[in-house]
Design a protein around this motif. Sequence first.
Motif, PDB file in Angstrom:
ATOM      1  N   ALA A 297       3.695  10.623  -6.545  1.00  0.00           N
ATOM      2  CA  ALA A 297       4.959  11.237  -6.987  1.00  0.00           C
ATOM      3  C   ALA A 297       4.798  12.070  -8.254  1.00  0.00           C
ATOM      4  CB  ALA A 297       6.025  10.164  -7.175  1.00  0.00           C
ATOM      5  N   PRO A 298       4.152  11.582  -9.326  1.00  0.00           N
ATOM      6  CA  PRO A 298       4.004  12.431 -10.531  1.00  0.00           C
ATOM      7  C   PRO A 298       3.201  13.697 -10.259  1.00  0.00           C
ATOM      8  CG  PRO A 298       3.560  10.125 -11.023  1.00  0.00           C
ATOM      9  CD  PRO A 298       3.617  10.239  -9.536  1.00  0.00           C
ATOM     10  N   ILE A 299       2.275  13.651  -9.310  1.00  0.00           N
ATOM     11  CA  ILE A 299       1.484  14.842  -9.005  1.00  0.00           C
ATOM     12  C   ILE A 299       2.350  15.902  -8.351  1.00  0.00           C
ATOM     13  CG2 ILE A 299      -0.467  15.682  -7.650  1.00  0.00           C
ATOM     14  CD1 ILE A 299      -1.703  12.921  -7.936  1.00  0.00           C
ATOM     15  N   ARG A 300       3.217  15.439  -7.432  1.00  0.00           N
ATOM     16  CA  ARG A 300       4.039  16.400  -6.690  1.00  0.00           C
ATOM     17  C   ARG A 300       5.254  16.848  -7.492  1.00  0.00           C
ATOM     18  NH1 ARG A 300       6.588  14.203  -3.222  1.00  0.00           N
ATOM     19  NH2 ARG A 300       6.082  12.010  -3.492  1.00  0.00           N
ATOM     20  N   LEU A 301       5.738  15.945  -8.324  1.00  0.00           N
ATOM     21  CA  LEU A 301       6.974  16.254  -9.047  1.00  0.00           C
ATOM     22  C   LEU A 301       6.690  16.226 -10.547  1.00  0.00           C
ATOM     23  CD1 LEU A 301       9.340  13.980  -6.946  1.00  0.00           C
ATOM     24  CD2 LEU A 301       9.028  16.443  -6.723  1.00  0.00           C
ATOM     25  N   SER A 302       6.233  17.332 -11.036  1.00  0.00           N
ATOM     26  CA  SER A 302       5.878  17.377 -12.459  1.00  0.00           C
ATOM     27  C   SER A 302       7.095  17.244 -13.355  1.00  0.00           C
ATOM     28  CB  SER A 302       5.161  18.696 -12.766  1.00  0.00           C
ATOM     29  OG  SER A 302       5.994  19.795 -12.414  1.00  0.00           O
ATOM     30  N   ALA A 303       8.276  17.551 -12.815  1.00  0.00           N
ATOM     31  CA  ALA A 303       9.491  17.480 -13.625  1.00  0.00           C
ATOM     32  C   ALA A 303      10.198  16.141 -13.477  1.00  0.00           C
ATOM     33  CB  ALA A 303      10.452  18.615 -13.237  1.00  0.00           C
ATOM     34  N   GLU A 304       9.535  15.196 -12.793  1.00  0.00           N
ATOM     35  CA  GLU A 304      10.144  13.892 -12.560  1.00  0.00           C
ATOM     36  C   GLU A 304      10.509  13.237 -13.891  1.00  0.00           C
ATOM     37  OE1 GLU A 304      11.878  11.021 -11.347  1.00  0.00           O
ATOM     38  OE2 GLU A 304      10.815  11.892  -9.623  1.00  0.00           O
ATOM     39  N   ARG A 305      11.804  12.838 -14.025  1.00  0.00           N
ATOM     40  CA  ARG A 305      12.257  12.241 -15.276  1.00  0.00           C
ATOM     41  C   ARG A 305      12.763  10.803 -15.094  1.00  0.00           C
ATOM     42  NH1 ARG A 305      14.369  17.586 -15.646  1.00  0.00           N
ATOM     43  NH2 ARG A 305      13.411  18.775 -17.338  1.00  0.00           N
ATOM     44  N   ARG A 306      12.838  10.349 -13.865  1.00  0.00           N
ATOM     45  CA  ARG A 306      13.378   9.021 -13.658  1.00  0.00           C
ATOM     46  C   ARG A 306      12.344   7.976 -14.055  1.00  0.00           C
ATOM     47  NH1 ARG A 306      18.168   9.879 -14.208  1.00  0.00           N
ATOM     48  NH2 ARG A 306      18.421   7.678 -13.660  1.00  0.00           N
ATOM     49  N   PRO A 307      12.750   6.819 -14.526  1.00  0.00           N
ATOM     50  CA  PRO A 307      11.808   5.768 -14.915  1.00  0.00           C
ATOM     51  C   PRO A 307      11.089   5.219 -13.691  1.00  0.00           C
ATOM     52  CG  PRO A 307      14.079   4.969 -15.019  1.00  0.00           C
ATOM     53  CD  PRO A 307      14.152   6.454 -14.813  1.00  0.00           C
ATOM     54  N   PRO A 308       9.875   4.690 -13.894  1.00  0.00           N
ATOM     55  CA  PRO A 308       9.075   4.187 -12.764  1.00  0.00           C
ATOM     56  C   PRO A 308       9.789   3.113 -11.953  1.00  0.00           C
ATOM     57  CG  PRO A 308       7.723   4.400 -14.723  1.00  0.00           C
ATOM     58  CD  PRO A 308       9.136   4.631 -15.163  1.00  0.00           C
TER      59      PRO A 308
ATOM     60  N   ILE B  74       0.835  -1.204   0.000  1.00  0.00           N
ATOM     61  CA  ILE B  74       0.000   0.000   0.000  1.00  0.00           C
ATOM     62  C   ILE B  74       0.870   1.255   0.000  1.00  0.00           C
ATOM     63  CG2 ILE B  74      -1.725   1.287   1.310  1.00  0.00           C
ATOM     64  CD1 ILE B  74      -2.736  -1.400   2.381  1.00  0.00           C
ATOM     65  N   PHE B  75       1.944   1.226   0.774  1.00  0.00           N
ATOM     66  CA  PHE B  75       2.843   2.381   0.846  1.00  0.00           C
ATOM     67  C   PHE B  75       3.474   2.674  -0.510  1.00  0.00           C
ATOM     68  CE2 PHE B  75       7.295   3.791   1.427  1.00  0.00           C
ATOM     69  CZ  PHE B  75       7.046   5.064   1.931  1.00  0.00           C
ATOM     70  N   VAL B  76       3.981   1.661  -1.180  1.00  0.00           N
ATOM     71  CA  VAL B  76       4.637   1.852  -2.479  1.00  0.00           C
ATOM     72  C   VAL B  76       3.619   2.348  -3.507  1.00  0.00           C
ATOM     73  CG1 VAL B  76       5.804   0.670  -4.375  1.00  0.00           C
ATOM     74  CG2 VAL B  76       6.444   0.173  -2.002  1.00  0.00           C
TER      75      VAL B  76
ATOM     76  N   SER C 132      10.194   3.010  -7.978  1.00  0.00           N
ATOM     77  CA  SER C 132       9.686   1.864  -7.217  1.00  0.00           C
ATOM     78  C   SER C 132      10.776   1.265  -6.355  1.00  0.00           C
ATOM     79  CB  SER C 132       9.137   0.798  -8.175  1.00  0.00           C
ATOM     80  OG  SER C 132       8.090   1.323  -8.958  1.00  0.00           O
ATOM     81  N   TYR C 133      11.980   1.180  -6.913  1.00  0.00           N
ATOM     82  CA  TYR C 133      13.093   0.608  -6.162  1.00  0.00           C
ATOM     83  C   TYR C 133      13.340   1.389  -4.880  1.00  0.00           C
ATOM     84  CZ  TYR C 133      17.910  -0.436  -4.860  1.00  0.00           C
ATOM     85  OH  TYR C 133      19.040  -0.764  -4.169  1.00  0.00           O
ATOM     86  N   PHE C 134      13.332   2.728  -4.967  1.00  0.00           N
ATOM     87  CA  PHE C 134      13.602   3.524  -3.769  1.00  0.00           C
ATOM     88  C   PHE C 134      12.464   3.394  -2.747  1.00  0.00           C
ATOM     89  CE2 PHE C 134      12.724   7.522  -1.519  1.00  0.00           C
ATOM     90  CZ  PHE C 134      13.778   7.477  -0.636  1.00  0.00           C
TER      91      PHE C 134
ATOM     92  N   SER D  26      12.597   0.112  -1.036  1.00  0.00           N
ATOM     93  CA  SER D  26      13.715   0.089  -0.079  1.00  0.00           C
ATOM     94  C   SER D  26      13.363   0.876   1.170  1.00  0.00           C
ATOM     95  CB  SER D  26      14.976   0.662  -0.732  1.00  0.00           C
ATOM     96  OG  SER D  26      15.344  -0.089  -1.861  1.00  0.00           O
ATOM     97  N   LEU D  27      12.824   2.093   0.983  1.00  0.00           N
ATOM     98  CA  LEU D  27      12.465   2.927   2.127  1.00  0.00           C
ATOM     99  C   LEU D  27      11.388   2.253   2.979  1.00  0.00           C
ATOM    100  CD1 LEU D  27      12.598   5.588   3.703  1.00  0.00           C
ATOM    101  CD2 LEU D  27      10.888   6.514   2.111  1.00  0.00           C
ATOM    102  N   GLY D  28      10.351   1.726   2.309  1.00  0.00           N
ATOM    103  CA  GLY D  28       9.275   1.078   3.047  1.00  0.00           C
ATOM    104  C   GLY D  28       9.734  -0.169   3.782  1.00  0.00           C
TER     105      GLY D  28
END
Length: 831
Positions: A766-777, A757-759, A781-783, A786-788
């Motif tokens: 993430a896309p809503i908050r970071l409109s300039a996000e360029r990293r692949p999904p 659920i967290f991931v 997901s990996y980060f 890992s964090l969760g």
Amino acid sequence: MKGWRPYRRWILAGLAAIICGLLQVEGCYSSSLAQGDLSTAAVDDWASYPAMQSVPAHYLPTAQWVGRLILPDQTAATADPKDWVWMEIFNSPDSTLIGQRVKLQWQDSAEIQTYLDLVTRSIEFTEDTLESMALGRIHPTRLNGWAQVGPLQSLAGTRPQDDMIVALPQATVSSDGQTVTINDIPIQVPERFYGLVKILGPDNRRPPAATCPDRPCESDYLRVQHYDLTSQGFDGAIETVYIPQVPADSNGIFQSTSQGLAQSPAGEAGWYLYGAQNNEGMFVVRAIAPRRLFQLQPHTTVIDQAEALNYINFVNWRNTPAQKGTLQSVLLAPNQGQNSDPDLDSDLDPELVQAPATWQEGDRALVVHLFGGIGGEQAESRLIIGTTSGHYAYGMGEVIRDPFTQTLRLQIIYDQIYAHNPLGIVSGRGLWAEFAGNLRRGWLGIRPMSDVLIRLPVLDRDYQLGAVDLTPFTAFQRQLAVMMARYRTGDGSGAAIVTPAQSCVQDSNQALYETIEVIKTQVGSDPTVQQWLAAHPEDSDTLSFQQLVALGDTIEQTLIPLGIARPDWQANADVLAGIQTDRRLNNFSNLGNGLLSWRTVMPRVAYDDIASIFLNQGAELWFLRTNQIGGQNPTITPLAPTELFGDYVVIPTLFSRLIEASRKPNWTDLGAIALGLLFIWIALRLGDLGGNLGSNLGGDRSRSPLSPKRFGLRAVGALLTPALIQELIFRVLVLPHPTEGVLPLKTLFWALGSLAIFVAYRLWTAPIRLSAERRPPWQRSYFYISLGAITTLIYLTSGSLWATAGVHWSAWIMQNRPSVRQIKHQLQRSH
């Protein structure tokens, strides 16, 4: 014919007795006993029970010293200002004293005088006391207006009649035989004799009971067969005993009943019957106790630590209504032998289960008691919706040799801190059979009960630390004795009138807190003790005392989870929760005190927490559970005690998790944060496929860098969200806290669900908050995985919201911090 009908029952009974005598049928009662039913008045009339009794050999005295306390008149008490009462001797090592009335008083010692100074009160009833009496509660009316009432006088005078029967642990007789001196508080017992019998069934030659909770009623006269030591079975003498049906209370509930007692599964190993003979020689039963409950043979032994903790929190009270009429004996002994069925469905013959080798004659154990509620057609009303509060108490357990069978068994003596009540239960030290099994006042037949005997060697020993002698059990009992006596007098008001749920658990644990503080003060204030401990680091007393200190610290953290002692506890027990002179003025302080010691507000919470603490400290725990056992009463069902709003499981669960996870941080939490950050750094480096750290975290280094001031402000905001809020939602409220004792497989299930659920939430937002996000999904997901995973692991090991939030917040800082090049560029632009 109509004229002889009123006497028909007596005539037929007399003829039956004559026939029995002529035929010499074993177990027949003599013609002198066939005089009809004993009335309630006759049962309670002490003139019907001679002090000198000639009971058969299969009955034994309840204790060496047994007698009835008699309150002296006020003039006699005033003439001799010491705390004393009369005692009618029922049993004594000196047989010449039996039937005599002697003066019972305290031994002259400094320790006893200190105790008397703490608890002696002049009694003047207040308006609250009078209002409580109007509600039917029993208060010490005979003591109202007395000056300097001591603990013996309050024990003898709490009830309206002189019907307090006690056993004396030790006693000394004066040379003239007129005075008996004691140095420990008396123990309340139900009667002077007891026997071990198997109940065969009602004596159908006797008429049925006038009233009973089942129809048709059986006779209150039951045929019993006594235990025979030679054959080691129930093939001794057969006789008829009288187990009177007590009247129903104002709610129509019978406190006990003998109807169907012979068929009770709890009687598989027989019953202890406590009572005395009346003037006609009939043995009248006052209390019952199931032998199987106290045998040193558990139905189930749990040796796995996780399963043992799970038993405390979940299995102990599971399916309580369905367990009606049964009892269970469960030993939690991690790493002690082979595990038997943890679900209590074992089909092993109880007589074939071997007694644990670690429990030996003379061993003592701390007892924690809890009872639940009454449900069914005649369910008791609840003070709080969705909550069954229950009652909490401490006591002492001991392994003794049963005089009837010569085998080892458990014995329980309670230290009941108990408010004034309609049943006449008196706050004080009492035998299990008196508090639980008494037919008129006991709870055995109408409430589920759980007693846990906690055996921990560091508790059951006498410490000699240099010149200081220390006995933890004795110190704790001393604190309880003070509070029990103060409850009887209401600290002078004559009223401890709050309900047991609002006072017993608070003041019982206040006594525990005071004991810890006394021991710490006694040891910490004596430099010779510190020197002795330092000089003897390998001594058994030193090693055990260190474990005792660690145990005390853990218990203290539980009793005051916020780290702030309640003001009334700091005042060295000057104020008791169950005794307030003006409740309207104390409502606010009571609320504050409850928050400071929230774990001891609800009996069920305190019970589970204390048991879990001792289990984690290496103790063996023996749970004795009963579920409305004895006679059959189909109109009620047993209800398990609950947490606040416990019927709505989600509410107390979420509240408990929030409180447990919000405890103040410690050095372990800081270590968990450091370790978590190390794991995150490693995970990021492993996942850095040519990108930089910030991009892997989902950040966008192409954006204009934040000034140090704006970055600092955002960092402060990030502590609330995402760190605290997301950890609260995805870890604290979803995952079981480590203290809950959820089994590993179930914990893994919840952990995987929480992580998924967290991931999903982070990928969606993430896309809503970071409109300039360029990293692949997949990199994002990996980060997030890992964090969760890392924060989940930290939470399941530490149970701290602050630890997981600290890791999450640090990860945010790592994600959003500007690089060194960006900081230089920002500084150049500012110049």
